[in-house]
Write a protein that holds these residues in place. Sequence first.
Motif, PDB file in Angstrom:
ATOM      1  N   UNK A 477      41.974  37.600   0.766  1.00 39.99           N
ATOM      2  CA  UNK A 477      42.255  36.984   2.047  1.00 39.99           C
ATOM      3  C   UNK A 477      41.005  36.394   2.675  1.00 39.99           C
ATOM      4  N   UNK A 478      41.127  36.025   3.926  1.00 37.64           N
ATOM      5  CA  UNK A 478      39.983  35.476   4.637  1.00 37.64           C
ATOM      6  C   UNK A 478      38.949  36.544   4.912  1.00 37.64           C
ATOM      7  N   UNK A 479      37.702  36.106   5.052  1.00 34.41           N
ATOM      8  CA  UNK A 479      36.603  37.009   5.360  1.00 34.41           C
ATOM      9  C   UNK A 479      35.983  36.581   6.688  1.00 34.41           C
ATOM     10  N   UNK A 480      35.553  37.572   7.461  1.00 33.25           N
ATOM     11  CA  UNK A 480      34.950  37.293   8.751  1.00 33.25           C
ATOM     12  C   UNK A 480      35.815  37.799   9.891  1.00 33.25           C
ATOM     13  N   UNK A 481      35.633  37.215  11.055  1.00 30.45           N
ATOM     14  CA  UNK A 481      36.416  37.587  12.220  1.00 30.45           C
ATOM     15  C   UNK A 481      37.215  36.382  12.679  1.00 30.45           C
ATOM     16  N   UNK A 482      38.200  36.621  13.558  1.00 29.88           N
ATOM     17  CA  UNK A 482      39.142  35.571  13.898  1.00 29.88           C
ATOM     18  C   UNK A 482      38.483  34.370  14.568  1.00 29.88           C
ATOM     19  N   UNK A 483      37.362  34.577  15.248  1.00 24.59           N
ATOM     20  CA  UNK A 483      36.732  33.468  15.962  1.00 24.59           C
ATOM     21  C   UNK A 483      35.920  32.575  15.029  1.00 24.59           C
ATOM     22  N   UNK A 484      35.588  33.082  13.837  1.00 24.73           N
ATOM     23  CA  UNK A 484      34.776  32.271  12.927  1.00 24.73           C
ATOM     24  C   UNK A 484      34.922  32.807  11.509  1.00 24.73           C
ATOM     25  N   UNK A 485      36.005  32.397  10.784  1.00 19.05           N
ATOM     26  CA  UNK A 485      36.173  32.792   9.388  1.00 19.05           C
ATOM     27  C   UNK A 485      35.160  32.042   8.530  1.00 19.05           C
ATOM     28  N   UNK A 486      34.812  32.654   7.395  1.00 23.32           N
ATOM     29  CA  UNK A 486      33.778  32.081   6.552  1.00 23.32           C
ATOM     30  C   UNK A 486      34.201  30.737   5.951  1.00 23.32           C
ATOM     31  N   UNK A 487      35.492  30.519   5.707  1.00 25.28           N
ATOM     32  CA  UNK A 487      35.941  29.275   5.062  1.00 25.28           C
ATOM     33  C   UNK A 487      36.244  28.173   6.074  1.00 25.28           C
ATOM     34  N   UNK A 488      35.989  28.401   7.360  1.00 24.78           N
ATOM     35  CA  UNK A 488      36.274  27.396   8.347  1.00 24.78           C
ATOM     36  C   UNK A 488      35.112  26.438   8.599  1.00 24.78           C
ATOM     37  N   UNK A 489      33.924  26.822   8.196  1.00 25.53           N
ATOM     38  CA  UNK A 489      32.770  25.973   8.410  1.00 25.53           C
ATOM     39  C   UNK A 489      32.322  25.998   9.860  1.00 25.53           C
ATOM     40  N   UNK A 490      31.312  25.228  10.169  1.00 21.03           N
ATOM     41  CA  UNK A 490      30.752  25.196  11.524  1.00 21.03           C
ATOM     42  C   UNK A 490      31.273  24.044  12.358  1.00 21.03           C
ATOM     43  N   UNK A 491      32.063  23.157  11.805  1.00 20.32           N
ATOM     44  CA  UNK A 491      32.576  22.022  12.551  1.00 20.32           C
ATOM     45  C   UNK A 491      33.685  22.414  13.468  1.00 20.32           C
TER      46      UNK A 491
END
Length: 491
Positions: A477-491
Amino acid sequence: MESMFSSPAEAALQRETGVPGLLTPLPDLDGVYELERVAGFVRDLGCERVALQFPDQLLGDAVAVAARLEETTGSKMFILGDTAYGSCCVDVLGAEQAGAQALIHFGPACLSPPARPLPVAFVLRQRSVALELCVKAFEAQNPDPKAPVVLLSEPACAHALEALATLLRPRYLDLLVSSPAFPQPVGSLSPEPMPLERFGRRFPLAPGRRLEEYGAFYVGGSKASPDPDLDPDLSRLLLGWAPGQPFSSCCPDTGKTQDEGARAGRLRARRRYLVERARDARVVGLLAGTLGVAQHREALAHLRNLTQAAGKRSYVLALGRPTPAKLANFPEVDVFVLLACPLGALAPQLSGSFFQPILAPCELEAACNPAWPPPGLAPHLTHYADLLPGSPFHVALPPPESELWETPDVSLITGDLRPPPAWKSSNDHGSLALTPRPQLELAESSPAGKSSFLSSRSWQGLEPRLGQTPVTEAVSGRRGIAIAYEDEGSG
């Protein structure tokens, strides 16, 4: 932009869950946690897997206690640290998930009977009591040696009550000593009649005597407590004790006493206010605050029948421990009723951060059942089991033709005349010309009636869909927290 509305994403990963409390020195571990008695309990049962339940403030000692017990008993120990509800209740569900054959509960306990048959041992931890100071405090609060008084204490001080009574009995003639009401093992039969059990304690009353005849002397608490009104154990005693009898508390460390009459008055006034809020409410949220205490299913069905009889709409919510953020997601609910153990039901009542009040089942009973309370009942019942059929305090709902449903009722909060239940008004003789539609009337009497507010939401909760979901292999699944998942990038 992110820092203006929320904390940085890294802060959630670095946040600590809380301080587990001061560690007990290893030489004192056996005495503080009564490890010899616990090991004997495990060996007598022949258990191979045992669950150890600790509250948050004792988790620092959990590993050392488990290691010591494994060494002395040869059994496998499992630590239950995070309970879904209150830590004072026995977490039988967590123990069964670990395959445990017995459970050891450490720390403060409500002593409510568990929902499932599992051998349980309680370690309340013994707090030191300055007996001489408590004797002087008792004599100052009770100058009449013939007055009937019962000795009470917080669970950690219960071990010292008999020693305190031994010092007082030469002068005081009518002294009653309470003891913790540990749940009886399943299938055990006592040849003698059990003493009166109330408030999580047993009272060995003499034949013909009543608990309402006694004053109370409570050993527990501390003068350094930031807010003594938030002590749920003392609160349930003050709420249920006879109002005409004196009630005083004594700090076991300093012997400082306090008359609890004023605090009891505040608590009862708060309860009366909550009853009025429940009578004004149209939508009631029933919070499932326990799954490990006996008769919780029957109590939930009883509360739903109460709200339906009073013309109110109810919703059952399973949210774990109630918090202001969780309950704020349901603005349509007028009041919440927490179905929990006596300590859990009283713990959050005085918090001012909740948008809507949280009631105990006793307040909802008083608001919805016009025949309750019966004459001579104590001011407040703290356990929902006292409201169920089979209890001496149970009062059945009046029949539909009873005049109790027609008694005029005025809200003490708004000053408005409360209408009768919708099903009652639909059966009035003056409206026989209309087509009776009790279900429609019941729905229209509630602001959530015409269309259920839960059904209008995009997410209504988890749906089982048994047999409808295809079986697939587990994927990452996704990694990280809901405000900034690792696969979402910084954009």
